[in-house]
Design an enzyme around this catalytic site. Structure first.
Site, PDB file in Angstrom:
ATOM      1  N   THR A  46     -76.520  52.651 -29.780  1.00  0.00           N
ATOM      2  CA  THR A  46     -77.622  52.823 -28.818  1.00  0.00           C
ATOM      3  C   THR A  46     -78.100  54.276 -28.805  1.00  0.00           C
ATOM      4  O   THR A  46     -79.305  54.545 -28.784  1.00  0.00           O
ATOM      5  CB  THR A  46     -77.143  52.448 -27.395  1.00  0.00           C
ATOM      6  OG1 THR A  46     -76.506  51.186 -27.454  1.00  0.00           O
ATOM      7  CG2 THR A  46     -78.292  52.402 -26.421  1.00  0.00           C
ATOM      8  N   THR A  47     -77.144  55.208 -28.826  1.00  0.00           N
ATOM      9  CA  THR A  47     -77.462  56.639 -28.782  1.00  0.00           C
ATOM     10  C   THR A  47     -78.250  57.072 -30.025  1.00  0.00           C
ATOM     11  O   THR A  47     -79.007  58.038 -29.980  1.00  0.00           O
ATOM     12  CB  THR A  47     -76.178  57.468 -28.629  1.00  0.00           C
ATOM     13  OG1 THR A  47     -75.446  56.956 -27.514  1.00  0.00           O
ATOM     14  CG2 THR A  47     -76.445  58.938 -28.401  1.00  0.00           C
ATOM     15  N   TYR A  64     -79.508  40.000 -24.117  1.00  0.00           N
ATOM     16  CA  TYR A  64     -80.715  39.266 -23.743  1.00  0.00           C
ATOM     17  C   TYR A  64     -80.500  37.750 -23.607  1.00  0.00           C
ATOM     18  O   TYR A  64     -80.931  37.138 -22.646  1.00  0.00           O
ATOM     19  CB  TYR A  64     -81.876  39.552 -24.722  1.00  0.00           C
ATOM     20  CG  TYR A  64     -83.203  38.994 -24.263  1.00  0.00           C
ATOM     21  CD1 TYR A  64     -83.916  39.619 -23.239  1.00  0.00           C
ATOM     22  CD2 TYR A  64     -83.730  37.837 -24.821  1.00  0.00           C
ATOM     23  CE1 TYR A  64     -85.126  39.100 -22.787  1.00  0.00           C
ATOM     24  CE2 TYR A  64     -84.941  37.309 -24.378  1.00  0.00           C
ATOM     25  CZ  TYR A  64     -85.635  37.945 -23.362  1.00  0.00           C
ATOM     26  OH  TYR A  64     -86.816  37.434 -22.926  1.00  0.00           O
ATOM     27  N   TYR A  76     -67.994  45.621 -28.839  1.00  0.00           N
ATOM     28  CA  TYR A  76     -68.655  46.556 -27.929  1.00  0.00           C
ATOM     29  C   TYR A  76     -69.173  45.783 -26.722  1.00  0.00           C
ATOM     30  O   TYR A  76     -70.065  44.952 -26.855  1.00  0.00           O
ATOM     31  CB  TYR A  76     -69.788  47.274 -28.671  1.00  0.00           C
ATOM     32  CG  TYR A  76     -70.563  48.302 -27.887  1.00  0.00           C
ATOM     33  CD1 TYR A  76     -70.060  48.855 -26.710  1.00  0.00           C
ATOM     34  CD2 TYR A  76     -71.808  48.746 -28.339  1.00  0.00           C
ATOM     35  CE1 TYR A  76     -70.784  49.811 -25.999  1.00  0.00           C
ATOM     36  CE2 TYR A  76     -72.530  49.699 -27.644  1.00  0.00           C
ATOM     37  CZ  TYR A  76     -72.020  50.227 -26.473  1.00  0.00           C
ATOM     38  OH  TYR A  76     -72.742  51.168 -25.778  1.00  0.00           O
ATOM     39  N   ARG A 102     -76.445  46.933 -20.545  1.00  0.00           N
ATOM     40  CA  ARG A 102     -77.507  46.787 -21.543  1.00  0.00           C
ATOM     41  C   ARG A 102     -77.644  45.349 -22.048  1.00  0.00           C
ATOM     42  O   ARG A 102     -78.712  44.947 -22.495  1.00  0.00           O
ATOM     43  CB  ARG A 102     -77.238  47.715 -22.747  1.00  0.00           C
ATOM     44  CG  ARG A 102     -77.438  49.179 -22.412  1.00  0.00           C
ATOM     45  CD  ARG A 102     -77.319  50.031 -23.663  1.00  0.00           C
ATOM     46  NE  ARG A 102     -77.449  51.455 -23.353  1.00  0.00           N
ATOM     47  CZ  ARG A 102     -78.593  52.109 -23.256  1.00  0.00           C
ATOM     48  NH1 ARG A 102     -79.729  51.471 -23.428  1.00  0.00           N
ATOM     49  NH2 ARG A 102     -78.610  53.401 -23.003  1.00  0.00           N
ATOM     50  N   LYS A 123     -64.747  48.650 -27.670  1.00  0.00           N
ATOM     51  CA  LYS A 123     -65.388  49.760 -26.963  1.00  0.00           C
ATOM     52  C   LYS A 123     -65.875  49.156 -25.648  1.00  0.00           C
ATOM     53  O   LYS A 123     -66.823  48.371 -25.625  1.00  0.00           O
ATOM     54  CB  LYS A 123     -66.555  50.346 -27.755  1.00  0.00           C
ATOM     55  CG  LYS A 123     -67.278  51.471 -27.006  1.00  0.00           C
ATOM     56  CD  LYS A 123     -68.550  51.933 -27.715  1.00  0.00           C
ATOM     57  CE  LYS A 123     -69.269  52.991 -26.893  1.00  0.00           C
ATOM     58  NZ  LYS A 123     -70.577  53.361 -27.457  1.00  0.00           N
ATOM     59  N   ILE A 131     -65.526  56.508 -27.580  1.00  0.00           N
ATOM     60  CA  ILE A 131     -66.705  56.707 -28.423  1.00  0.00           C
ATOM     61  C   ILE A 131     -67.722  57.338 -27.483  1.00  0.00           C
ATOM     62  O   ILE A 131     -68.234  56.686 -26.583  1.00  0.00           O
ATOM     63  CB  ILE A 131     -67.205  55.398 -29.065  1.00  0.00           C
ATOM     64  CG1 ILE A 131     -66.163  54.883 -30.064  1.00  0.00           C
ATOM     65  CG2 ILE A 131     -68.551  55.638 -29.780  1.00  0.00           C
ATOM     66  CD1 ILE A 131     -66.462  53.511 -30.652  1.00  0.00           C
TER      67      ILE A 131
END
Length: 294
Positions: free
Chosen positions: A47-48, A110, A136, A141, A165, A207
């Site tokens: 994402t970052t 989503y 993850y 999100r 994560k 992370i």
């Protein structure tokens, strides 16, 4: 399979030029800066890294540039995930993973699958992946929470699923995972503000987003936490607490890019729908860096 991802991993940004193109020179500088200052591994295309607004070709170019700069010095992890299971499998199968120690795969977003849907998705990912997988979980999100029971079930059933994560910012959920996980399975913090408490409780590390800007003190803090030295580790945690909060106050990665710009590592350009950090936030970041370095 034992989790090999220990200590401080960083979710690396994708620097852009002021025209919005990938800035490969700045990318190489950030990689080098982290290698020299104690980061343990690098996660690409999370994402970052603004993975959702990066083209397929750019993703490959970023991978190639980081592999070249890294030159085998640190383990690399590649983000391959999504809510189209067949597309995720296709990407895994068509990507050269020979330079990667593992993949980071986000829980489907989503679509809001049930826990069984999440399990079946990762079962398919596991069967397709030739390298270790870090699950993850980031409910803020994805709009769904992968429960500890589902994570533990996957950990027990698939040998190449080696870690999670966890980024639900939920202490109780971390502790449940640490209590119930099988031997050798890694619990990695995806919440910078909880990384130290998780390490002290038996987690494998983090992370991190902020870690790439302050790799030396941040990775030292995590190392001390994993050694159980709470007193020394919390001294560093408290020093970094304000900046850790600031970078997430508007959006990620606008906040971390503002920090990296203040450190002369890259500029603060982000791609829409994200916008750069506000002037108010930039002032707070500049003030923090000034007092941190003095």
């Amino acid at each position: 399979m034992k989790n090999p991802f220990l200590g401080t991993g960083i979710a690396i940004v994708t620097p852009f030029t002021t025209e919005g193109e990938v800035d490969f020179k700045a990318l190489a500088n950030i990689v080098e800066y982290n290698i020299k200052n104690g980061t343990n591994y690098i996660v690409i295309s999370g994402t970052t890294g603004e993975s959702v607004t990066i083209t397929k070709q750019e993703k490959q170019d970023i991978i190639d540039a980081i592999i070249k700069t890294n030159n085998g010095r640190l383990p690399l992890v590649l983000g391959i995930g999504g809510n189209n299971t067949n597309a995720v499998i296709e990407e895994i199968k068509t990507t050269d993973l020979s330079n990667f120690a593992g993949i980071l795969s986000v829980s489907p977003y989503y679509s809001k699958p049930t826990q069984e849907g999440i399990y079946q998705h990762f079962k398919a990912v596991s069967q397709a992946s030739p390298v270790p997988i870090i699950l993850y979980n980031v409910p803020g999100r994805t709009a769904s929470n992968m429960l500890p029971e589902t994570t533990i079930r996957l950990a027990n059933d698939f040998k190449n699923i080696v870690a999670v994560k966890e980024a639900g910012n939920n202490v109780a959920q971390y502790l449940q995972l640490l209590k119930d996980k099988p031997e050798g399975f890694g619990v990695i913090s995806g919440d910078d503000d909880l990384a130290l408490p998780v390490a002290l409780a038996g987690g494998d590390g983090v992370i991190s987003v902020i870690g790439q800007a302050f790799p030396k003190p941040f990775s030292k803090m995590i190392a001390l936490g994993r050694e159980g030295d709470a007193k020394q580790a919390f001294k560093l945690h408290f020093k970094l607490m304000e900046i850790t909060s600031l970078i997430f106050s508007e959006n990620n990665p606008a906040g971390i890019k503002a920090v990296l710009q203040a450190l002369n590592l890259c500029n603060d350009t982000v791609r829409l729908p994200l916008v750069v950090a506000s002037d108010d936030l930039k002032i707070k970041i500049a003030n923090f860096i000034k007092q941190f370095e003095s």
